[in-house]
Design an enzyme around this catalytic site. Structure first.
Site, PDB file in Angstrom:
ATOM      1  CB  CYS A 158      -0.923   0.011   1.216  1.00 35.40           C
ATOM      2  SG  CYS A 158      -2.331  -1.103   1.091  1.00 35.40           S
ATOM      3  CB  CYS A 164      -4.861   1.683   1.947  1.00 36.78           C
ATOM      4  SG  CYS A 164      -5.522   3.356   1.797  1.00 36.78           S
TER       5      CYS A 164
END
Length: 234
Positions: free
Chosen positions: A121, A229
């Protein structure tokens, strides 16, 4: 101008009594305050469709950045094209990571999203957003308080320590039902995956459908402690 550096708890008042629960007022204030130095970071989820429709009313040439990780669902890419056709004046930028998937595999091993999803991420979403915000004073997000425990205290205007910016969240008071009611009322395009059990849609590798009664983000990084994320950590 209210910036990260000059932050103080603002007393800007937004009425929540209109159809948009303050969202249009917040957006009008934001584009007046920041003019061209604000960008909407859009994942093209259903909340995004609402915000794009509202933003188009306030600033038809607004900047919109999509963090293209190169592993999104095909349905997401198809939706972006539909949005371009519906709102042709919006400046939609598809921001790419510096590393291709092959380069990432060589540096960190295959399927990084499985072995180290936080690093994946960071490479494919967080660093690209940092680059996108480098020359901006503020950014817009579709966070809603109802979405999760980590989002229930979100305000309209937030000091974003993660990106040292101002984060504007016009939809904080909207419910899931209200989002969909607006989409249907205005015949907005949306990702068909929503119709088959995907309330929250991210990368294909890390998103699963959610069973009836599940939390809207249960399908994100299922089976892992991770629930965000990293874009919205403070």
């Amino acid at each position: 101008m209210l910036t990260y550096e000059t932050w103080e708890e603002n007393d800007v008042s937004f009425s929540k009594e209109d159809e948009t629960k303050g969202a249009l007022s917040v957006l009008s204030w934001a584009y007046k305050e920041y003019k061209s130095e604000i960008v909407y970071a859009c994942s093209f989820g259903v909340e995004g469709m609402v915000l794009l429709h509202l933003i188009n009313q306030v600033n038809p040439s607004a900047k919109v950045v999509f963090l293209d990780t190169n592993v999104h669902f095909q349905e997401t890419y198809e939706l972006i094209q539909k949005v371009r056709e519906r709102f042709p004046s919006l400046n939609i930028i598809e921001k790419q990571p510096k590393l291709t998937l092959d380069e990432q595999d060589k540096l960190h091993g295959d399927k990084l999203w499985e072995s180290n999803p936080n690093l994946c991420c960071k490479i494919r979403k967080i660093l690209p957003l940092e680059e996108s915000l480098a020359n901006e004073k503020a950014w817009i997000s579709g966070l809603r308080r109802e979405q999760s425990e980590t989002r229930k205290h979100t305000k309209f205007i937030n000091q974003d320590h993660r990106f040292q910016s101002i984060k504007v969240c016009p939809l904080i008071h909207w419910t899931w039902k209200e989002v969909w009611r607006y989409v249907y009322k205005h015949s907005l395009p949306y990702n068909p995956l929503h119709d088959i059990g995907y309330p929250s849609i991210g990368c294909e590798k890390c998103t699963l459908p959610v069973g009836e009664g599940g939390d809207s983000r249960d399908g994100r990084w299922a089976g892992k402690v991770k629930t965000e994320c990293g874009l919205h950590y403070q």
